[in-house]
Design a protein around this motif. Structure first.
Motif, mmCIF file in Angstrom:
data_model
loop_
_atom_site.group_PDB
_atom_site.id
_atom_site.type_symbol
_atom_site.label_atom_id
_atom_site.label_comp_id
_atom_site.label_asym_id
_atom_site.label_seq_id
_atom_site.Cartn_x
_atom_site.Cartn_y
_atom_site.Cartn_z
ATOM 1 N N ARG A 9 10.689 19.541 1.752
ATOM 2 C CA ARG A 9 11.120 19.601 0.359
ATOM 3 C C ARG A 9 12.627 19.444 0.230
ATOM 4 O O ARG A 9 13.122 18.767 -0.671
ATOM 5 C CB ARG A 9 10.668 20.929 -0.255
ATOM 6 N N GLY A 10 13.389 20.058 1.142
ATOM 7 C CA GLY A 10 14.838 19.947 1.070
ATOM 8 C C GLY A 10 15.326 18.525 1.273
ATOM 9 O O GLY A 10 16.227 18.053 0.569
ATOM 10 N N ILE B 144 14.617 16.356 -1.788
ATOM 11 C CA ILE B 144 15.624 16.587 -2.825
ATOM 12 C C ILE B 144 16.943 15.923 -2.442
ATOM 13 O O ILE B 144 17.686 15.437 -3.314
ATOM 14 C CB ILE B 144 15.809 18.099 -3.052
ATOM 15 N N ILE C 122 17.862 12.471 -3.813
ATOM 16 C CA ILE C 122 18.194 12.271 -5.224
ATOM 17 C C ILE C 122 19.555 11.606 -5.412
ATOM 18 O O ILE C 122 19.691 10.700 -6.256
ATOM 19 C CB ILE C 122 18.106 13.611 -5.978
ATOM 20 N N ILE D 26 7.705 22.443 -4.974
ATOM 21 C CA ILE D 26 9.174 22.490 -5.036
ATOM 22 C C ILE D 26 9.633 23.284 -6.245
ATOM 23 O O ILE D 26 10.470 24.189 -6.152
ATOM 24 C CB ILE D 26 9.745 21.056 -5.078
ATOM 25 N N THR E 143 24.422 13.610 -0.148
ATOM 26 C CA THR E 143 23.132 13.738 0.534
ATOM 27 C C THR E 143 23.219 14.785 1.636
ATOM 28 O O THR E 143 22.320 15.632 1.787
ATOM 29 C CB THR E 143 22.707 12.383 1.125
ATOM 30 N N VAL F 268 23.487 18.385 0.053
ATOM 31 C CA VAL F 268 22.220 18.894 -0.482
ATOM 32 C C VAL F 268 21.273 19.259 0.650
ATOM 33 O O VAL F 268 20.637 20.324 0.641
ATOM 34 C CB VAL F 268 21.581 17.845 -1.419
ATOM 35 N N ASP G 203 19.550 23.507 3.092
ATOM 36 C CA ASP G 203 18.233 23.918 3.572
ATOM 37 C C ASP G 203 18.158 24.045 5.090
ATOM 38 O O ASP G 203 17.193 24.597 5.610
ATOM 39 C CB ASP G 203 17.190 22.897 3.079
#
Length: 461
Positions: free
Chosen positions: A234-235, A238, A241, A288, A398, A401, A405
């Motif tokens: 999931r991290g 994300i 994005i 998420i 990138t 973000v 995690d």
């Protein structure tokens, strides 16, 4: 004293010898330049190989020695030393390198008060290797061609990782706790490696002049996104994005043919991910929103609560580099011998957040140094031309973000990105610095010319 009859033959003989001496010196310099060029090419070849194997280094591990990255890293360093000794020149470090070196030195100093000295000692060796890699890229990736080649190397390595994850899915051999992976990586680490490869591949798809290389870069983007979906990270999903957000900024600057190609690859990535996504991956990725709003982020929030308690023990100097796991296990009453009885499957606690990990292990001082490094990198990227500025800010976003995690302050992709950004900014900003210096000198010369003609001539010379 010599008379004229002796002086004339002596001067004529010296005049005859001087061309021979100059010819010998010229040949010696040519041989030295040829040897230096040979060593530099060999060093860059091994550096290229090192970057190529980084995305899939866990796929080849030599027992008692390490991953394949070390196999190619050692000859890269050896050839680099030979090239430096042959040339007798060493490139001066940039400001970012000084800040980076200060962070590494501080991380090493934490050994003296570390709660887990053995883990800190291992971390020191790792950081030394990271700085050596950073120096190699600074010294041997000075031109745009060399920097593009290294980006291609990372992209090619990501292709190997993506194919490994897809092969594990089709053969049903890549399952890891219900998630797919490949080449011996943790699913989250593999996904983040590929998340960083997506903006690199898109940048190469935009910059490549040969259509074949542009299509290879687009294919790497598609396969990387499909593999990220398979890992159900999931991290890392994300973290993709920022790449989507930069596309509206790129399209006006590109030709319509490249825009169509990029949109086609993105559509293929979405369709391929949807077709290949197993039910287990979809179930995990669909949580998420709920995990962020009301969940524990896969028990990460509980680990962070323990971390804040540990932070209170040594807020300024930290508990020691790589010592969070040992400190947390001691706080929870988990003895090391009981963990060893659990076998190889037992994994140590991790902070699951790079920034939080640095704050806990290196303290406020180490966190301030790392934050200063990131700030200098962002400011350097902001001064680049439009397309390169968008690309490097995107890859920094990138990384930031994804680092929320994972614990990635000691991972090779992190320092590869930082090192290459420093090299790129030095290449692009150096002409501007020389132009500004020439303008200042020319103004000074004009002012001096108005005062004293002799001083103006000296200034211009």
């Amino acid at each position: 004293m010599l008379d004229n009859s002796v002086r004339q033959p002596l001067s004529s003989s010296m005049a005859a010898i001087s061309p021979v001496v100059r010819y010998g010196q010229h040949e010696t310099s040519k041989v030295q330049a040829r040897k230096e060029g040979m060593f530099r090419k060999a060093a860059f070849f091994f550096i290229w190989m090192m970057v190529f194997v980084i995305p899939w280094e866990n796929g080849v591990v030599i027992h008692g020695f390490g991953t394949i990255t070390r196999v190619v890293g050692i000859p890269a360093f050896g050839m680099a030393l030979l090239a430096i000794l042959e040339s007798g020149k060493l490139r001066s470090l940039a400001v970012q390198h000084i800040v980076m070196l200060m962070f590494f030195i501080w991380a090493g100093l934490t050994y003296f008060w570390s709660y887990d000295p053995s883990a800190t000692k291992t971390s020191i060796y790792t950081f030394i290797q990271m700085f050596v890699m950073v120096w190699l890229l600074w010294e041997f990736a000075q031109t745009r061609r060399e920097q593009i080649l290294l980006l291609r190397a990372y992209m090619a390595g990501s292709l190997v990782s993506s194919v490994g994850a897809l092969v594990g899915f089709f053969r049903n051999t890549g399952l890891n706790n219900g998630r797919y992976t490949g080449l011996g990586f943790n699913p989250g680490d593999l996904a983040f490696i590929l998340a960083l490869a997506i903006p690199i591949s898109l940048y190469l798809a935009v910059q490549e002049r040969r259509k074949l290389l542009a299509w290879v870069a687009g294919t790497a983007t598609v396969l990387a996104f499909c593999a990220i979906v398979l890992t159900a990270s999931r991290g890392s999903l994300i973290a993709c994005i920022p790449t989507l957000l930069i596309l509206p900024l790129l399209f006006p600057r590109l030709r319509w043919g490249r825009n169509v190609m990029i949109l086609s690859f993105l559509a293929l990535a979405a369709v391929g991910a949807w077709l290949f996504m197993p039910e287990s991956s979809w179930s995990r990725l669909s949580t998420i929103g709920s995990e962020i709003s009301s969940g524990t982020l896969n028990e990460r929030t509980m680990i962070w609560q323990i971390g804040w308690q540990i932070f209170g023990k040594a807020p300024f100097q930290g508990v020691g580099s790589e010592a969070f796991a040992g400190t947390a296990e001691h706080s929870l009453g988990l003895a090391s011998d009981s963990r060893s009885d659990m076998g190889a499957s037992a994994t140590r606690l991790a902070a699951h957040n790079t920034f939080f990990s640095i704050l806990l292990e290196e303290g406020v001082i180490g966190f301030a140094l790392f934050f200063a490094l990131l700030l200098t990198l962002m400011l350097s990227a902001w001064r680049l031309p439009h397309i390169e500025r968008i690309f490097w800010l995107c890859i920094l976003a990138t990384w930031a973000v994804g680092a929320l995690d994972l614990t990635w302050e000691d991972r090779k992709p992190t320092w590869f990105i930082f090192a290459l950004l420093i090299a790129v900014t030095a290449r692009r900003l150096a002409p501007e610095a020389r132009s500004l210096r020439n303008q200042v000198l020319s103004r000074g010369g004009a002012e001096l010319y108005g005062r004293t003609p002799i001083s103006a001539q000296i200034s211009r010379s």
